[in-house]
Enzyme design. Structure first.
Site, short mmCIF file in Angstrom:
data_model
loop_
_atom_site.label_atom_id
_atom_site.label_comp_id
_atom_site.label_asym_id
_atom_site.label_seq_id
_atom_site.Cartn_x
_atom_site.Cartn_y
_atom_site.Cartn_z
N SER A 39 36.06 49.96 41.92
CA SER A 39 37.52 49.93 41.72
C SER A 39 38.02 48.86 40.76
O SER A 39 38.95 49.10 39.99
CB SER A 39 38.23 49.78 43.07
N ASP A 257 44.71 42.04 49.54
CA ASP A 257 43.54 42.61 50.22
C ASP A 257 42.28 41.79 50.00
O ASP A 257 41.26 42.01 50.65
CB ASP A 257 43.32 44.07 49.81
N HIS A 260 40.58 42.96 45.40
CA HIS A 260 40.95 43.32 44.04
C HIS A 260 41.67 42.17 43.35
O HIS A 260 42.33 41.36 43.99
CB HIS A 260 41.82 44.58 44.03
#
Length: 647
Positions: A39, A257, A260
């Site tokens: 990601s 989070d 990221h």
């Protein structure tokens, strides 16, 4: 007619395709980078207005169809986010590309091939294991299956297919990887990455280990990264994959989070990838430290080490596989990684003059490839020159220059071929009938005949002195004293006897071989009043051992930080075959008796000078201010001593 129309349409379409590819056909200045991962590589961060500005020199090869973006798989477009799939966001690859074109020459363009799948393990890019992974571990994540399906169900093969198209247009220069969150704790991760790397190069017909792979760390522990422990495993990747380079993530902002990076973190990360890649291409985008210059002892073209206005030295080392790097400059300094993953350190203020140093990389000693190497302390060492306030006397000038000539001869004393250097003054070749006085000059322990020529800057010092008419033109002979190793008695050997034998063959070699060779092959005067001898440290000891018992051969004697090993209170009248027994006779024979020392070397030379003076032995005592047992002391001694010779 219909067939003709179809042919025309095909040709028209081919023309459009060729037009679209114009400027990229097999262009060596079109640099291609493959971008893979999960990601954070895919693009997790919001796209800002500044991110949408494109540049004709930065291209994206679309890896899938994105009608809403006007992109068709397999075609090139001006690169702007999203780079990955149609609805992804800002990727570090974006600012990697922007930074690359900012610092590369205008004629070079950069192309990106981008395939990434959020949440995936590295196994999704394994050409043999991807299907098993998708059918098992990834089966509970339907969104990941959909992402994979966007690449025909096989992200690895899509990457290869697109890379082959890119190879028709340019040259693949490297791979960008950001992955590992889903493999946290997997110690086999480096081997898995290497397999994918090897497979890619083989499938793209690239030579093994021919391109770098840049792997970024995960969100760092300094940001509370949930997977920060994986960075310890990522750090070992260069040990498995030699062309791997790890890009640090320290200081890069994360989102809540803690998996990221924020948009600003992504932008900075991309620049770090680029900074590392550019450095491997010889382009350092980090600004030089303020008011710093490249050390004069650097290897040709090397900008580091540098010396700043406060005489601090700044080092930068490229050691991607290292886990610990230190600089040993007498004092050890721990080096730290900068944002591009290069090891750096700034020393405290250093004493002016020449310093030996080496690098300790994971406990092993290395010379610095960015520095010239010098033989000293019994081994080849890196060296750094720190400017001195009086350095003008050993700085090159636009004046006539002498020559340093290399000589080889077979030494019966040593039983092998020996080398020595001869400095001839600027006027040596001008008048072939002129003969010159000669100085025999010796190095110290742990050095050899190169010492005075390289570290000592002998030829520059003498050229300047002669040009300024401060010294008589003279020939100088610099030979190997047989003391290149550091003195160390053998097990069980008497230390005093071992010391007597250390370099003891030098005296007969000089008297019976080097002096006759010099007088036969060079235009030098042969009387004692035209012959001098001096040496530094152990070379000073050898000078005393050689010249003092042979005052019929030498009229000028110098010891620089070195002299005899005797007690002047009890042995002065008997040492050196009684050379000092009759002070009047000694003073008549020896025109200059020079004793030089660094101010930080202690009082032994001053004590010796005072003993000589007390005994009526004329001597010149010289102190080099603010120096110790080092080359700046000895350069200054040479500068002072040679001004007294042959007058």
């Amino acid at each position: 007619m219909k067939q003709t129309t179809n042919i025309l349409l095909i040709l028209f379409g081919l023309g459009l395709s060729l037009f679209a590819q114009k400027g990229f056909a097999q262009d060596p200045n079109f640099h291609i980078y493959l971008c893979i991962g999960q990601s954070n590589m895919e693009g997790p961060a919001p796209i800002g207005p500044q991110d949408t500005i494109s540049n004709k020199r930065l291209k994206l090869l679309s890896a899938l169809d994105c009608p809403e973006l006007g992109r068709t798989m397999g075609n090139w477009y001006d690169a702007k986010p999203p780079l990955c799939r149609c609805n992804t966001r800002l990727s570090p690859a974006d600012y990697f590309g922007r930074t690359m074109i900012q610092y590369l020459p205008e004629k070079i363009s950069v192309g990106l091939v981008h395939v990434a799948v959020a949440g995936s393990k590295i196994e999704i890019f394994d050409k043999e294991l991807y299907k098993t992974y998708l059918d098992t571990s990834a089966a509970s994540r339907p969104w990941m299956i959909r992402m994979s399906d966007a690449y025909g169900g096989n992200p690895y093969q899509r990457l290869v297919d697109m890379a082959r198209i890119a190879q028709q247009n340019g040259v693949i220069k490297g791979i960008l990887l950001h992955q590992g969150e889903s493999n946290t704790g997997d110690k086999a991760w480096p081997a898995k990455v290497k397999k994918i790397y090897d497979d890619l190069l083989a499938d793209l017909k690239l030579a093994p280990n021919s391109i770098p792979l840049l792997a970024g760390e995960l969100v760092n522990a300094d940001q509370g990264g949930k997977c920060a422990s994986m960075n310890e495993i990522i750090a070992t990747l260069p040990q498995t994959l030699p062309r791997a380079m790890v890009i640090p993530s320290f200081g890069l902002e994360a989102v809540p989070d803690k998996l990221h990076f924020s948009a600003e973190g992504i932008r900075k990360f991309g620049k770090r990838y680029a900074a590392r890649m550019l450095y491997s291409m010889g382009v350092d985008i980090e600004a030089y430290p303020a008011q710093s210059i490249a050390a004069e002892t650097n290897a040709p073209g090397m900008p580091y080490p540098r010396v700043d206005a406060e005489n601090r030295a700044v080092f930068k080392i490229d050691a991607p596989a290292a886990s610990n790097v230190q600089l040993d400059l007498g004092k050890k300094y721990d080096m730290v990684k900068n944002e591009a993953g290069l090891w750096t350190v700034t020393t405290e203020t250093l004493q002016p003059g020449f310093h030996y140093y080496y690098l300790l990389i994971d406990g092993y000693r290395f010379s610095d490839p960015a520095s010239e190497s010098f033989f000293g302390i019994g081994k080849m060492m890196s060296g750094i020159e720190i400017p001195a306030p009086d350095q003008a006397f050993y700085a090159p000038r636009d004046i006539p220059h002498g020559q340093v000539r290399e000589n080889y001869y077979y030494s019966a004393v040593m039983g092998k071929y020996e080398r020595f250097f001869v400095y001839t003054p600027p006027s040596y070749d001008g008048n072939t009938s002129e003969k010159f006085p000669v100085l025999y000059l010796q190095h110290g322990m742990g050095e050899d005949e190169r010492g005075w020529v390289e570290q000592g800057k002998l030829s520059i010092i003498m050229d300047n002195l002669i040009a300024d008419k401060k010294a008589k033109p003279m020939v100088i002979v610099i030979s190997d004293g047989g003391t290149g190793g550091m003195f160390k008695p053998a097990v069980g050997e008497d230390v005093n006897e071992a010391r007597k034998q250390f370099g003891a063959k030098f005296t007969p070699m000089l008297l019976d071989e080097i002096i006759p060779y010099t007088e036969k092959n060079f235009r030098v005067k042969t009387d004692r009043l035209s012959r001098a001898m001096a040496g530094l440290s152990w070379g000073g000891f050898q000078t005393f051992q050689t010249a003092l018992p042979n005052l019929d051969k030498f009229a000028y004697i110098g010891g620089f930080s070195g002299a005899g090993m005797f007690n002047p209170e009890t042995e002065l009248k008997t040492v050196y075959n009684g050379a000092f027994a009759n002070s009047a006779d000694f003073n008549k024979k020896v025109k200059v008796f020079f004793l030089g020392i660094g101010a930080h070397e202690g009082q032994r030379t001053k004590t010796l000078s005072d003993a000589f003076t007390k005994a009526g032995i004329n001597n010149t005592y010289y102190v080099s201010e603010n120096t110790a047992h080092e080359w700046l002391t000895w350069r200054r001694c040479l500068y002072q001593f040679t001004q007294t010779l042959f007058k």
